[in-house]
Design a protein around this motif. Sequence first.
Motif, PDB file in Angstrom:
ATOM      1  N   ALA A   7      30.656  41.225  29.025  1.00 55.76           N
ATOM      2  CA  ALA A   7      29.345  41.534  29.601  1.00 55.76           C
ATOM      3  C   ALA A   7      29.482  42.584  30.687  1.00 55.76           C
ATOM      4  O   ALA A   7      28.696  43.532  30.755  1.00 55.76           O
ATOM      5  CB  ALA A   7      28.714  40.267  30.176  1.00 55.76           C
ATOM      6  N   PHE A   8      30.463  42.421  31.529  1.00 58.90           N
ATOM      7  CA  PHE A   8      30.666  43.398  32.604  1.00 58.90           C
ATOM      8  C   PHE A   8      31.032  44.762  32.027  1.00 58.90           C
ATOM      9  O   PHE A   8      30.587  45.800  32.512  1.00 58.90           O
ATOM     10  CB  PHE A   8      31.752  42.916  33.564  1.00 58.90           C
ATOM     11  N   GLU A   9      31.845  44.718  30.945  1.00 61.25           N
ATOM     12  CA  GLU A   9      32.212  45.965  30.285  1.00 61.25           C
ATOM     13  C   GLU A   9      30.989  46.670  29.756  1.00 61.25           C
ATOM     14  O   GLU A   9      30.781  47.876  29.969  1.00 61.25           O
ATOM     15  CB  GLU A   9      33.155  45.653  29.114  1.00 61.25           C
ATOM     16  N   ALA A  10      30.155  45.897  29.092  1.00 60.64           N
ATOM     17  CA  ALA A  10      28.951  46.458  28.491  1.00 60.64           C
ATOM     18  C   ALA A  10      28.045  47.077  29.542  1.00 60.64           C
ATOM     19  O   ALA A  10      27.382  48.080  29.317  1.00 60.64           O
ATOM     20  CB  ALA A  10      28.207  45.365  27.728  1.00 60.64           C
ATOM     21  N   LEU A  11      27.995  46.429  30.699  1.00 62.16           N
ATOM     22  CA  LEU A  11      27.133  46.927  31.772  1.00 62.16           C
ATOM     23  C   LEU A  11      27.751  48.116  32.499  1.00 62.16           C
ATOM     24  O   LEU A  11      27.140  48.692  33.388  1.00 62.16           O
ATOM     25  CB  LEU A  11      26.859  45.808  32.783  1.00 62.16           C
ATOM     26  N   GLY A  12      28.977  48.430  32.172  1.00 57.06           N
ATOM     27  CA  GLY A  12      29.638  49.576  32.791  1.00 57.06           C
ATOM     28  C   GLY A  12      30.068  49.306  34.222  1.00 57.06           C
ATOM     29  O   GLY A  12      30.114  50.197  35.053  1.00 57.06           O
ATOM     30  N   LEU A  13      30.331  48.043  34.516  1.00 59.27           N
ATOM     31  CA  LEU A  13      30.706  47.691  35.886  1.00 59.27           C
ATOM     32  C   LEU A  13      32.211  47.460  36.008  1.00 59.27           C
ATOM     33  O   LEU A  13      32.687  46.909  36.996  1.00 59.27           O
ATOM     34  CB  LEU A  13      29.944  46.409  36.306  1.00 59.27           C
ATOM     35  N   TRP A  14      32.894  47.845  35.002  1.00 60.51           N
ATOM     36  CA  TRP A  14      34.319  47.499  34.932  1.00 60.51           C
ATOM     37  C   TRP A  14      35.092  48.066  36.134  1.00 60.51           C
ATOM     38  O   TRP A  14      35.878  47.353  36.780  1.00 60.51           O
ATOM     39  CB  TRP A  14      34.909  48.017  33.610  1.00 60.51           C
ATOM     40  N   SER A  15      34.820  49.310  36.472  1.00 61.76           N
ATOM     41  CA  SER A  15      35.574  49.928  37.561  1.00 61.76           C
ATOM     42  C   SER A  15      35.267  49.248  38.891  1.00 61.76           C
ATOM     43  O   SER A  15      36.138  49.041  39.725  1.00 61.76           O
ATOM     44  CB  SER A  15      35.239  51.417  37.642  1.00 61.76           C
ATOM     45  N   TRP A  16      33.986  48.851  39.037  1.00 63.44           N
ATOM     46  CA  TRP A  16      33.593  48.162  40.265  1.00 63.44           C
ATOM     47  C   TRP A  16      34.329  46.828  40.403  1.00 63.44           C
ATOM     48  O   TRP A  16      34.813  46.455  41.447  1.00 63.44           O
ATOM     49  CB  TRP A  16      32.075  47.926  40.250  1.00 63.44           C
ATOM     50  N   CYS A  17      34.462  46.138  39.263  1.00 63.32           N
ATOM     51  CA  CYS A  17      35.163  44.854  39.251  1.00 63.32           C
ATOM     52  C   CYS A  17      36.640  45.046  39.599  1.00 63.32           C
ATOM     53  O   CYS A  17      37.192  44.313  40.420  1.00 63.32           O
ATOM     54  CB  CYS A  17      35.053  44.209  37.867  1.00 63.32           C
ATOM     55  N   ASP A  18      37.219  46.048  38.980  1.00 67.92           N
ATOM     56  CA  ASP A  18      38.649  46.270  39.203  1.00 67.92           C
ATOM     57  C   ASP A  18      38.939  46.585  40.652  1.00 67.92           C
ATOM     58  O   ASP A  18      39.913  46.115  41.235  1.00 67.92           O
ATOM     59  CB  ASP A  18      39.127  47.444  38.319  1.00 67.92           C
ATOM     60  N   ALA A  19      38.036  47.374  41.226  1.00 69.38           N
ATOM     61  CA  ALA A  19      38.236  47.776  42.617  1.00 69.38           C
ATOM     62  C   ALA A  19      38.274  46.572  43.535  1.00 69.38           C
ATOM     63  O   ALA A  19      39.019  46.534  44.512  1.00 69.38           O
ATOM     64  CB  ALA A  19      37.130  48.728  43.046  1.00 69.38           C
ATOM     65  N   GLY A  20      37.451  45.591  43.219  1.00 65.47           N
ATOM     66  CA  GLY A  20      37.377  44.428  44.103  1.00 65.47           C
ATOM     67  C   GLY A  20      38.370  43.350  43.743  1.00 65.47           C
ATOM     68  O   GLY A  20      38.483  42.338  44.427  1.00 65.47           O
ATOM     69  N   ALA A  21      39.125  43.536  42.676  1.00 65.45           N
ATOM     70  CA  ALA A  21      40.015  42.469  42.215  1.00 65.45           C
ATOM     71  C   ALA A  21      41.100  42.188  43.238  1.00 65.45           C
ATOM     72  O   ALA A  21      41.639  43.083  43.867  1.00 65.45           O
ATOM     73  CB  ALA A  21      40.628  42.847  40.886  1.00 65.45           C
ATOM     74  N   THR A  22      41.360  40.925  43.421  1.00 64.87           N
ATOM     75  CA  THR A  22      42.432  40.545  44.330  1.00 64.87           C
ATOM     76  C   THR A  22      43.552  39.974  43.478  1.00 64.87           C
ATOM     77  O   THR A  22      43.331  39.074  42.681  1.00 64.87           O
ATOM     78  CB  THR A  22      41.957  39.498  45.330  1.00 64.87           C
ATOM     79  N   GLY A  23      44.702  40.514  43.668  1.00 66.19           N
ATOM     80  CA  GLY A  23      45.819  40.069  42.844  1.00 66.19           C
ATOM     81  C   GLY A  23      46.336  38.698  43.253  1.00 66.19           C
ATOM     82  O   GLY A  23      46.133  38.251  44.370  1.00 66.19           O
ATOM     83  N   GLY A  24      46.975  38.041  42.339  1.00 65.44           N
ATOM     84  CA  GLY A  24      47.625  36.773  42.647  1.00 65.44           C
ATOM     85  C   GLY A  24      46.679  35.605  42.629  1.00 65.44           C
ATOM     86  O   GLY A  24      45.497  35.752  42.898  1.00 65.44           O
ATOM     87  N   PRO A  25      47.191  34.452  42.312  1.00 73.39           N
ATOM     88  CA  PRO A  25      46.351  33.238  42.307  1.00 73.39           C
ATOM     89  C   PRO A  25      45.917  32.891  43.728  1.00 73.39           C
ATOM     90  O   PRO A  25      46.721  32.970  44.654  1.00 73.39           O
ATOM     91  CB  PRO A  25      47.266  32.178  41.714  1.00 73.39           C
ATOM     92  N   MET A  26      44.693  32.521  43.861  1.00 71.41           N
ATOM     93  CA  MET A  26      44.160  32.296  45.196  1.00 71.41           C
ATOM     94  C   MET A  26      43.969  30.827  45.527  1.00 71.41           C
ATOM     95  O   MET A  26      43.988  30.434  46.671  1.00 71.41           O
ATOM     96  CB  MET A  26      42.801  32.996  45.325  1.00 71.41           C
TER      97      MET A  26
END
Lengths: 344, 349
Positions: A7-26
């Motif tokens: 869904a996020f891919e379809a909406l074209g928000l993928w880059s926005w998601c990646d930018a905010g991604a936090t690595g590692g289990p939280m």
Amino acid sequence: MAPYEKAFEALGLWSWCDAGATGGPMSMDDLLAKAGAAGSDNAESFPFPSLDVLHKACGAIPRTRDMTAGLERLFLDVKDPVKVVLDPVTQPLSWALRNAIDLMQSLPWWAAILILVAIAHFAGRRIGVTVFVLMAFLGLAFIDHFGYAMQTLAIIMVCTFICVLFGVPIGIAMSRSNRLERWLTPFLDLLQTLPTFVYLIPLIFLFSVTEPKLYGIAIILYAIVPSIRLTNLGIRLVDKDVLEAGEAFGMTSWQKLYRVQLPLALPNIMAGINQTIMLSLSMVVIASLVSAPGLGTLVLRGINKLELGVGLVAGLGIVLLAIVLDRVSRAALQRVNKMHQSRT
Amino acid sequence: MTESFVSIRNLYKIFGNNAPAMVSYAKAGMHKKDMLQAHGHVLGLRDINVEIKKGEITVIMGLSGSGKSTLIRHLNRLVDPTAGEVIVNGTDIMKLDRVRLQQLRRTQMSMVFQKFALLPHETVLRNAGMPCSVRGDGRAKTDETARKWLRRVGLAGSEALYPHQLSGGMQQRVGLARALTSNSELMLMDEAYSALDPLIRSSMQDLLQELQKDLQKTVVFITHDLDEALKLADHLVILKDGEIVQQGEPQYILLNPADPYIEDFVSDINRARVLRVRSVMEKTIAEDDGYEVLDGDETLERAILRSHGAADKSFAVHSDGTRVGTLKMTDVLKALVPTAATGRNHSNV
């Protein structure tokens, strides 16, 4: 692949998601999910799109945990400026509570009982009630609970006084403005329905646990509601004809208030005060969690240390106190009602 | 005696959200029913013109919903008109601000209510003294005045009681005493006796008439009871659906009802008891013809009694000792037949 990624891919928000991604289990949940992911994949391929689920698909979306943490941070941020205002304003409450408790305890037992019985007599003017009050206090004193009962009573008296002091004027203001009533009602509903423990949470942050005003504010916030509501209701229910008579003879709005509205609303206002007293009593027990002295501390001890007897006796002492307060305030209410009897 | 104390001129009252805009419709002749149907507004009062004479009892009569209670509340501005003016003792009360309106209510007018509207938590004495204490008079003066008027309405000895300890009639006496204590010229009585049972009502009417003989207040009395209206009225105003159907001297209205509505109204009452000799007599200043003398203010009932049923008898009618007319018993019989409407509107006397 986590749900909703598409869904996020379809909406074209993928880059926005990646930018905010936090690595590692939280969190523990994440770890568990990772561990179990291999076995039970797609057990639920279409979960509810909650914050946690969406976070998995898109790192930029906060988790629920982040939201509660954010709320906490917000609260801590505003705490200090709020304290600057709130601390001096509420200081008299601490002072009043401390002094009332000291005063009640410094009185010799016979003087305290005498004063209380006298108050009961003059408020209710019913000999049965007076005798009951006397017996109740003698009984409490006999089982060495008198000091605790006096502390509880002192807190209730101070809090009820303040509730009436603020609640009645607020109720009057509410009865005069429909808009104020509309705005205040949800707030009053909130105060009454909020679980009593929840009151304590923000207050613990705001004030130190050693200060009496901490539990004082909790009690007042909880117990002031019926005073406000019933004053408002009482004034709104005042016989329109009598009010019109006052108007026809040229009363000012101030004269209408103290010669017509308040006296005619008195039965309702008294009922509100009775409720306020009872609610203060129920809250003062819970407030023992935050160092309110009195019978509540014994109940708390009973729970903490599993001292069944201590807890039960203290609990029954509270019931006795409740009956005393209720009977006296109700006798006073009935006395007022009698004066207002049928005016048809 | 004939000077107006209150003038109500072109008064309109319309209830609804857009009342001011509705006035033009009402002025153009729209009535209550049509306005409710067409515009959803309630026409409370339409084009009311009444002159209330000083020292007289003006009775406003109508059924419930006719707007009579609304009308009386315009006199002390408990209700504000939508259009028109109310002039009390030379002042247009619509032009008064809040403080001056209060002043007017305190000094110029008093009111008696259908449901008594006494303060339940105050004694009879304090209730009766309310107008004085509202004005800010001292306790001693207030109590003295209140005591005086309580005695006058026959409540001496009840000063220390509370209203709920009194019967309805007694409570209304307190209401009356309260109105008198204010010592104002205008007394508004809003269905003051409607809540009382008939015997007590009758005695309260007598009390009012007796007080009126001494005090000559300007009284506006609202009622839905025609007998009461005819007994008390110097000037009778009949309202229907917010409009004045007819106003004038009660005797005149009785003999010349303006429309079928009033005809209906007056058909039920005991005409012999209400009609007076002077309204029915022939105005002749004839010389002494040996008839028995009858006072012009006597009722026809009394005349019939005096005639012992003889239909051919005649009386010499006197007023203040001088001959004013002749009453033939045949005329009396004619007068007792309910009159048909003359078709004229608003016949003022």
